[in-house]
Write a protein that holds these residues in place. Structure first.
Motif, short mmCIF file in Angstrom:
data_model
loop_
_atom_site.label_atom_id
_atom_site.label_comp_id
_atom_site.label_asym_id
_atom_site.label_seq_id
_atom_site.Cartn_x
_atom_site.Cartn_y
_atom_site.Cartn_z
N CYS A 46 34.35 21.05 41.76
CA CYS A 46 33.67 22.15 41.09
C CYS A 46 34.59 23.39 41.01
O CYS A 46 35.57 23.50 41.74
CB CYS A 46 32.40 22.53 41.85
SG CYS A 46 31.13 21.25 41.80
N GLY A 102 33.81 28.71 44.18
CA GLY A 102 32.58 29.45 44.43
C GLY A 102 31.34 28.70 44.02
O GLY A 102 30.23 29.24 44.15
N TRP A 103 31.49 27.50 43.56
CA TRP A 103 30.32 26.72 43.13
C TRP A 103 30.42 25.30 43.72
O TRP A 103 31.50 24.80 44.03
CB TRP A 103 30.23 26.62 41.62
CG TRP A 103 29.97 27.97 40.98
CD1 TRP A 103 30.89 28.91 40.62
CD2 TRP A 103 28.70 28.49 40.69
NE1 TRP A 103 30.29 30.01 40.10
CE2 TRP A 103 28.91 29.79 40.14
CE3 TRP A 103 27.37 28.07 40.85
CZ2 TRP A 103 27.87 30.62 39.73
CZ3 TRP A 103 26.35 28.89 40.42
CH2 TRP A 103 26.58 30.14 39.88
N CYS A 143 27.61 21.72 38.76
CA CYS A 143 27.80 22.42 40.04
C CYS A 143 26.81 23.59 40.06
O CYS A 143 27.11 24.71 39.62
CB CYS A 143 29.24 22.94 40.15
SG CYS A 143 30.47 21.60 40.08
N GLU A 144 25.64 23.30 40.54
CA GLU A 144 24.50 24.22 40.37
C GLU A 144 24.41 25.30 41.45
O GLU A 144 23.67 26.29 41.31
CB GLU A 144 23.20 23.42 40.35
CG GLU A 144 22.64 23.00 41.70
CD GLU A 144 23.49 21.96 42.44
OE1 GLU A 144 23.36 21.85 43.67
OE2 GLU A 144 24.31 21.28 41.79
N THR A 145 25.17 25.20 42.52
CA THR A 145 24.97 26.07 43.68
C THR A 145 26.09 27.10 43.82
O THR A 145 27.28 26.75 43.87
CB THR A 145 24.86 25.24 44.96
OG1 THR A 145 23.79 24.31 44.83
CG2 THR A 145 24.63 26.13 46.18
N ASN A 146 25.68 28.41 43.94
CA ASN A 146 26.62 29.51 44.19
C ASN A 146 26.90 29.56 45.68
O ASN A 146 25.98 29.68 46.50
CB ASN A 146 25.99 30.83 43.72
CG ASN A 146 26.96 31.99 43.81
OD1 ASN A 146 27.97 31.95 44.52
ND2 ASN A 146 26.66 33.06 43.09
N ASN A 198 28.28 31.83 47.33
CA ASN A 198 28.31 33.19 47.86
C ASN A 198 26.89 33.68 48.07
O ASN A 198 26.53 34.80 47.72
CB ASN A 198 29.06 34.12 46.89
CG ASN A 198 29.44 35.45 47.53
OD1 ASN A 198 29.74 35.52 48.72
ND2 ASN A 198 29.44 36.52 46.73
N SER A 199 26.09 32.81 48.66
CA SER A 199 24.68 33.13 48.92
C SER A 199 24.41 32.90 50.40
O SER A 199 25.12 32.15 51.08
CB SER A 199 23.76 32.26 48.07
OG SER A 199 23.90 30.89 48.41
N CYS A 227 26.71 29.70 52.10
CA CYS A 227 27.81 30.65 52.16
C CYS A 227 29.12 29.91 52.39
O CYS A 227 29.41 29.47 53.51
CB CYS A 227 27.55 31.67 53.27
SG CYS A 227 28.78 33.02 53.27
N CYS A 238 27.82 24.07 51.04
CA CYS A 238 26.41 23.71 50.87
C CYS A 238 25.72 23.71 52.24
O CYS A 238 26.21 23.10 53.20
CB CYS A 238 26.28 22.32 50.25
SG CYS A 238 26.93 22.19 48.55
N GLY A 247 31.88 34.29 50.32
CA GLY A 247 31.82 32.95 50.90
C GLY A 247 31.97 32.96 52.40
O GLY A 247 32.15 31.88 53.00
#
Length: 386
Positions: free
Chosen positions: A313, A316-317, A328-331, A333-334, A338, A341, A354
């Motif tokens: 991906c 950052g994803w 690649c659905e997931t950020n 930087n959350s 972080c 996954c 991240g």
């Protein structure tokens, strides 16, 4: 030399040359063998008795009732029957060479209508120049007298074994009672099994081997091929049927029959028959995380399957749900994912680039307030970090 009437012979010396004259004996349409070379060369035989014994009729490997007929009247007296089966010196006789077509037991006889000769049958291992290796003999097959025919059964003859059969007379016969029929009968089935289900069995033995006539066209049979139906004989000895047709199922481009069942042999691009079941076709999409380009080829998180190939991906994803269709659905930087996954940043930290870091705020008074402290208000209403 082809003889239609064969009997005894005598030898005369005329003008320094030996001449063999054959006396008329019986109807035998076979070749008389063994003397041609010496006669043609005009040479005097070294041994008259050996020369006489080399005159015989070659019956090949024929069997039947009869194999041949003849008459020993006026034939030469070439052989003396063994004392074990005859009480006299015998009379005129004829001899035959025969080759066993297959291994087994055979009966040789002069039995049958028209066989009037008071015969003595003696049989030897074949030799061009002698008749000493006795295999069997018989005088009266169906004693008591007046049955005059003879019968000898030889057990365990090997295939290809050559023997000399001597049809001898008990006493000099007349032209009438010198007639005989020579029977050679196998005591087993010479041609038991046809090479094809579409040929008649048992077959018939001929000089050239077993003959199995073909069954009629349309006779039901089994060609041994599970991928044909309605098998029948073609009238020429072969069995065949109609090929089983296999239609293409979902996403299949080629199908065929194997061991009586339809199978898929080719799928459309991007699809595969991963479960091996014909009826549901090529059911598997090869652009999925669990089957990326091939059955069972798994693209683990955070990668995705792109065009049948596992790919990474963008920075950052990540493909945290493992589903290639949503990319690649997931950020990353959350707080819940972080940098990776499922990597969670709990309070008082937060995800920054991240990475989980302590969380800081700027209070109303302009001062930075970092965890575990928090911005708040004093009793007088002023902004403070406490």
């Amino acid at each position: 030399m082809l003889l239609f009437l064969l009997g005894g012979f005598e030898m005369k010396h005329m003008n320094s040359r030996w001449i063999i004259s054959l006396a008329v004996a019986g109807v035998v349409a076979f070749a008389a063998c063994g003397v041609a070379d010496e006669v043609a060369a005009g040479k005097e035989p070294a041994n008259l008795e050996q020369m006489k014994q080399r005159l015989y009729v070659d019956l090949g490997s024929n069997v039947g009732e009869p194999v041949t007929s003849g008459n020993v009247y006026n034939a030469a007296n070439e052989f003396t029957p063994p004392v074990s089966c005859a009480d006299g010196i015998g009379g005129s006789d004829l001899s035959f060479k025969w080759t066993a077509p297959q291994s087994g037991s055979y009966t040789f006889s002069t039995l049958g209508t028209g066989s009037l000769l008071d015969s003595v049958l003696h049989i030897y291992t074949f030799s061009e120049n002698s008749a000493t290796a006795l295999l069997g003999c018989n005088d009266n097959a169906d004693a008591p007298y007046p049955i005059v025919s003879s019968s000898v059964t030889l057990m365990n003859l090997a295939a290809g074994a050559q023997i000399r059969i001597v049809v001898d007379s008990y006493e000099p016969p007349t032209s009438r009672n010198g007639a005989f029929k020579l029977n050679i009968v196998p005591n087993f089935i010479l041609c038991p099994s046809a090479p094809s289900e579409c040929r008649v069995s048992p077959g018939t033995w001929t000089q050239n081997g077993c003959v199995y006539p073909p069954k009629a066209a349309g006779t039901q049979c089994n060609d041994g091929n599970a991928c044909t139906t309605s098998d029948v004989c073609d009238g020429a000895g072969a069995c065949g049927g109609q090929p089983l047709t296999c239609a293409n199922t979902a996403n299949a481009t080629a199908s065929s029959c194997s061991a009586g069942s339809c199978t898929i042999t080719a799928c459309a691009a991007g699809w595969a028959n991963c479960d091996g079941v014909y009826s549901n076709g090529c059911e598997t999409n090869l652009n999925s995380s669990d089957n990326c380009g091939a059955c069972g080829s798994h693209c683990g998180s955070p990668n995705i399957c792109s065009g049948g190939t596992c790919a990474a991906c963008a920075a950052g994803w990540a493909n945290c749900d493992g589903v290639s269709s949503n990319g690649c659905e997931t950020n990353l930087n959350s707080s819940d994912n972080c940098g990776a996954c499922g990597s969670h940043c709990g309070w008082p930290s937060s995800c920054v680039g991240g990475t989980c870091e302590l969380s800081c705020d700027v209070c109303d008074n302009g001062l930075e307030c970092c965890a575990p402290k928090r911005c708040g208000y004093a009793p007088n209403g002023s902004s403070i970090c406490k």
